[in-house]
Motif scaffolding. Structure first.
Motif, mmCIF file in Angstrom:
data_model
loop_
_atom_site.group_PDB
_atom_site.id
_atom_site.type_symbol
_atom_site.label_atom_id
_atom_site.label_comp_id
_atom_site.label_asym_id
_atom_site.label_seq_id
_atom_site.Cartn_x
_atom_site.Cartn_y
_atom_site.Cartn_z
ATOM 1 N N THR A 76 0.839 -1.191 0.000
ATOM 2 C CA THR A 76 0.000 0.000 0.000
ATOM 3 C C THR A 76 0.879 1.248 0.000
ATOM 4 O OG1 THR A 76 -0.077 0.163 2.409
ATOM 5 C CG2 THR A 76 -1.767 -1.208 1.357
ATOM 6 N N GLU A 77 0.240 2.392 -0.189
ATOM 7 C CA GLU A 77 0.973 3.659 -0.141
ATOM 8 C C GLU A 77 1.647 3.851 1.213
ATOM 9 O OE1 GLU A 77 -1.467 6.960 -1.318
ATOM 10 O OE2 GLU A 77 -2.153 5.905 -3.098
ATOM 11 N N LYS A 78 0.976 3.438 2.280
ATOM 12 C CA LYS A 78 1.557 3.558 3.624
ATOM 13 C C LYS A 78 2.865 2.788 3.735
ATOM 14 C CE LYS A 78 -2.062 4.474 6.972
ATOM 15 N NZ LYS A 78 -2.775 3.953 8.124
ATOM 16 N N ASP A 79 2.919 1.637 3.046
ATOM 17 C CA ASP A 79 4.117 0.799 3.106
ATOM 18 C C ASP A 79 5.318 1.453 2.441
ATOM 19 O OD1 ASP A 79 2.711 -1.276 4.392
ATOM 20 O OD2 ASP A 79 2.065 -2.098 2.467
ATOM 21 N N ILE A 80 5.079 2.308 1.452
ATOM 22 C CA ILE A 80 6.193 2.870 0.695
ATOM 23 C C ILE A 80 6.546 4.307 1.076
ATOM 24 C CG2 ILE A 80 5.798 1.350 -1.273
ATOM 25 C CD1 ILE A 80 4.533 3.766 -2.687
ATOM 26 N N ILE A 81 5.755 4.905 1.959
ATOM 27 C CA ILE A 81 6.063 6.275 2.373
ATOM 28 C C ILE A 81 7.453 6.305 2.999
ATOM 29 C CG2 ILE A 81 5.478 8.095 4.035
ATOM 30 C CD1 ILE A 81 2.537 7.465 3.495
ATOM 31 N N GLY A 82 8.268 7.203 2.525
ATOM 32 C CA GLY A 82 9.616 7.344 3.045
ATOM 33 C C GLY A 82 10.657 6.526 2.301
ATOM 34 N N LEU A 83 10.235 5.617 1.425
ATOM 35 C CA LEU A 83 11.191 4.811 0.680
ATOM 36 C C LEU A 83 11.781 5.578 -0.502
ATOM 37 C CD1 LEU A 83 9.420 1.329 0.551
ATOM 38 C CD2 LEU A 83 11.289 2.050 2.032
ATOM 39 N N ILE A 84 11.029 6.527 -1.033
ATOM 40 C CA ILE A 84 11.484 7.273 -2.198
ATOM 41 C C ILE A 84 12.180 8.537 -1.712
ATOM 42 C CG2 ILE A 84 10.764 8.494 -4.285
ATOM 43 C CD1 ILE A 84 8.347 6.598 -4.381
ATOM 44 N N LYS A 85 13.437 8.653 -2.058
ATOM 45 C CA LYS A 85 14.211 9.839 -1.706
ATOM 46 C C LYS A 85 14.473 10.619 -2.989
ATOM 47 C CE LYS A 85 15.037 8.441 2.563
ATOM 48 N NZ LYS A 85 14.100 8.767 3.560
ATOM 49 N N GLN A 86 14.015 11.838 -3.027
ATOM 50 C CA GLN A 86 14.193 12.651 -4.222
ATOM 51 C C GLN A 86 14.411 14.097 -3.786
ATOM 52 O OE1 GLN A 86 11.126 12.082 -7.102
ATOM 53 N NE2 GLN A 86 11.840 13.682 -8.439
ATOM 54 N N GLU A 87 15.249 14.768 -4.517
ATOM 55 C CA GLU A 87 15.487 16.170 -4.225
ATOM 56 C C GLU A 87 14.222 16.971 -4.498
ATOM 57 O OE1 GLU A 87 18.310 17.397 -2.890
ATOM 58 O OE2 GLU A 87 18.981 15.324 -2.799
ATOM 59 N N LEU A 88 13.976 17.975 -3.672
ATOM 60 C CA LEU A 88 12.827 18.851 -3.882
ATOM 61 C C LEU A 88 13.086 19.754 -5.067
ATOM 62 C CD1 LEU A 88 11.999 19.829 -0.197
ATOM 63 C CD2 LEU A 88 10.862 18.150 -1.607
ATOM 64 N N PRO A 89 12.155 20.239 -5.815
ATOM 65 C CA PRO A 89 10.738 19.910 -5.695
ATOM 66 C C PRO A 89 10.414 18.602 -6.414
ATOM 67 C CG PRO A 89 11.010 21.516 -7.415
ATOM 68 C CD PRO A 89 12.388 21.248 -6.833
ATOM 69 N N TYR A 90 9.379 17.938 -5.976
ATOM 70 C CA TYR A 90 8.915 16.720 -6.628
ATOM 71 C C TYR A 90 7.400 16.763 -6.708
ATOM 72 C CZ TYR A 90 8.021 15.173 -1.861
ATOM 73 O OH TYR A 90 7.587 15.081 -0.579
ATOM 74 N N ASN A 91 6.846 15.969 -7.602
ATOM 75 C CA ASN A 91 5.418 15.941 -7.847
ATOM 76 C C ASN A 91 4.885 14.599 -7.359
ATOM 77 O OD1 ASN A 91 2.834 15.659 -8.950
ATOM 78 N ND2 ASN A 91 3.324 16.973 -10.687
ATOM 79 N N VAL A 132 1.933 13.400 -7.237
ATOM 80 C CA VAL A 132 0.928 12.808 -8.125
ATOM 81 C C VAL A 132 1.631 12.000 -9.218
ATOM 82 C CG1 VAL A 132 -0.919 13.285 -9.779
ATOM 83 C CG2 VAL A 132 -0.782 14.594 -7.648
ATOM 84 N N GLU A 133 2.683 12.556 -9.793
ATOM 85 C CA GLU A 133 3.422 11.842 -10.834
ATOM 86 C C GLU A 133 4.137 10.620 -10.265
ATOM 87 O OE1 GLU A 133 3.278 12.292 -14.123
ATOM 88 O OE2 GLU A 133 1.782 13.847 -13.652
ATOM 89 N N ILE A 134 4.648 10.725 -9.057
ATOM 90 C CA ILE A 134 5.280 9.574 -8.406
ATOM 91 C C ILE A 134 4.262 8.465 -8.220
ATOM 92 C CG2 ILE A 134 6.345 8.722 -6.276
ATOM 93 C CD1 ILE A 134 7.687 11.499 -6.042
ATOM 94 N N LYS A 135 3.065 8.819 -7.732
ATOM 95 C CA LYS A 135 2.017 7.821 -7.503
ATOM 96 C C LYS A 135 1.605 7.160 -8.814
ATOM 97 C CE LYS A 135 -2.519 7.183 -5.457
ATOM 98 N NZ LYS A 135 -3.646 7.797 -4.772
ATOM 99 N N LYS A 136 1.497 7.921 -9.897
ATOM 100 C CA LYS A 136 1.125 7.359 -11.198
ATOM 101 C C LYS A 136 2.171 6.361 -11.683
ATOM 102 C CE LYS A 136 -1.490 11.264 -13.051
ATOM 103 N NZ LYS A 136 -1.461 12.336 -14.074
ATOM 104 N N GLY A 137 3.414 6.588 -11.326
ATOM 105 C CA GLY A 137 4.497 5.736 -11.782
ATOM 106 C C GLY A 137 4.679 4.465 -10.996
ATOM 107 N N LEU A 138 3.966 4.318 -9.892
ATOM 108 C CA LEU A 138 4.119 3.112 -9.064
ATOM 109 C C LEU A 138 3.466 1.925 -9.740
ATOM 110 C CD1 LEU A 138 3.362 4.529 -5.525
ATOM 111 C CD2 LEU A 138 5.579 3.992 -6.510
ATOM 112 N N VAL A 139 4.134 0.803 -9.644
ATOM 113 C CA VAL A 139 3.599 -0.441 -10.185
ATOM 114 C C VAL A 139 3.308 -1.356 -9.010
ATOM 115 C CG1 VAL A 139 4.115 -2.451 -11.612
ATOM 116 C CG2 VAL A 139 4.956 -0.181 -12.270
ATOM 117 N N GLU A 140 2.105 -1.917 -8.967
ATOM 118 C CA GLU A 140 1.753 -2.823 -7.875
ATOM 119 C C GLU A 140 2.598 -4.068 -7.974
ATOM 120 O OE1 GLU A 140 -2.035 -5.357 -6.436
ATOM 121 O OE2 GLU A 140 -2.395 -3.265 -6.923
#
Length: 75
Positions: A49-64, A66-74
Protein backbone atom coordinates in the motif's frame (compact mmCIF):
# COMPACT_ATOMS: atom_id res chain seq x y z
CA UNK A 1 -7.17 -32.41 5.93
CA UNK A 2 -9.56 -29.54 5.33
CA UNK A 3 -11.68 -29.37 2.19
CA UNK A 4 -13.52 -26.50 0.54
CA UNK A 5 -15.92 -26.24 -2.38
CA UNK A 6 -14.98 -24.77 -5.74
CA UNK A 7 -17.86 -22.58 -6.89
CA UNK A 8 -19.15 -22.08 -10.44
CA UNK A 9 -16.91 -19.02 -10.96
CA UNK A 10 -13.86 -20.98 -9.73
CA UNK A 11 -13.93 -19.26 -6.34
CA UNK A 12 -13.17 -20.96 -3.06
CA UNK A 13 -12.69 -20.03 0.60
CA UNK A 14 -9.51 -20.19 2.64
CA UNK A 15 -10.66 -21.98 5.79
CA UNK A 16 -10.51 -20.00 9.04
CA UNK A 17 -8.17 -22.54 10.65
CA UNK A 18 -5.64 -22.05 7.84
CA UNK A 19 -6.06 -18.24 7.79
CA UNK A 20 -5.31 -18.06 11.52
CA UNK A 21 -2.23 -20.29 11.27
CA UNK A 22 -0.64 -18.29 8.46
CA UNK A 23 -1.99 -14.86 9.47
CA UNK A 24 -3.48 -13.69 6.18
CA UNK A 25 -5.82 -10.75 5.88
CA UNK A 26 -8.43 -9.83 3.24
CA UNK A 27 -5.94 -7.67 1.31
CA UNK A 28 -3.42 -10.50 0.91
CA UNK A 29 -2.25 -11.52 -2.55
CA UNK A 30 -2.31 -15.26 -3.35
CA UNK A 31 0.43 -16.45 -5.70
CA UNK A 32 -0.26 -19.81 -7.35
CA UNK A 33 2.39 -22.11 -8.81
CA UNK A 34 2.86 -25.74 -9.77
CA UNK A 35 6.04 -27.35 -8.48
CA UNK A 36 8.24 -29.81 -10.36
CA UNK A 37 6.18 -32.73 -9.02
CA UNK A 38 2.95 -31.23 -10.40
CA UNK A 39 1.57 -30.15 -7.02
CA UNK A 40 -0.16 -26.80 -6.64
CA UNK A 41 1.53 -24.44 -4.19
CA UNK A 42 0.14 -21.23 -2.75
CA UNK A 43 2.13 -18.31 -1.38
CA UNK A 44 0.43 -15.49 0.51
CA UNK A 45 1.92 -12.02 0.58
CA UNK A 46 0.77 -8.69 1.84
CA UNK A 47 -0.56 -6.23 -0.72
CA UNK A 48 1.77 -3.22 -0.90
CA UNK A 49 0.00 0.00 0.00
CA UNK A 50 0.97 3.66 -0.14
CA UNK A 51 1.56 3.56 3.62
CA UNK A 52 4.12 0.80 3.11
CA UNK A 53 6.19 2.87 0.70
CA UNK A 54 6.06 6.27 2.37
CA UNK A 55 9.62 7.34 3.05
CA UNK A 56 11.19 4.81 0.68
CA UNK A 57 11.48 7.27 -2.20
CA UNK A 58 14.21 9.84 -1.71
CA UNK A 59 14.19 12.65 -4.22
CA UNK A 60 15.49 16.17 -4.23
CA UNK A 61 12.83 18.85 -3.88
CA UNK A 62 10.74 19.91 -5.69
CA UNK A 63 8.91 16.72 -6.63
CA UNK A 64 5.42 15.94 -7.85
CA UNK A 65 3.76 13.33 -5.62
CA UNK A 66 0.93 12.81 -8.12
CA UNK A 67 3.42 11.84 -10.83
CA UNK A 68 5.28 9.57 -8.41
CA UNK A 69 2.02 7.82 -7.50
CA UNK A 70 1.12 7.36 -11.20
CA UNK A 71 4.50 5.74 -11.78
CA UNK A 72 4.12 3.11 -9.06
CA UNK A 73 3.60 -0.44 -10.18
CA UNK A 74 1.75 -2.82 -7.88
CA UNK A 75 4.07 -5.63 -6.80
Amino acid sequence: MITTKLYNRYQTVIPAEIRKQISVDPDSIVEWSINEKGKVELEFRKKVTEKDIIGLIKQELPYNSVEIKKGLVEV
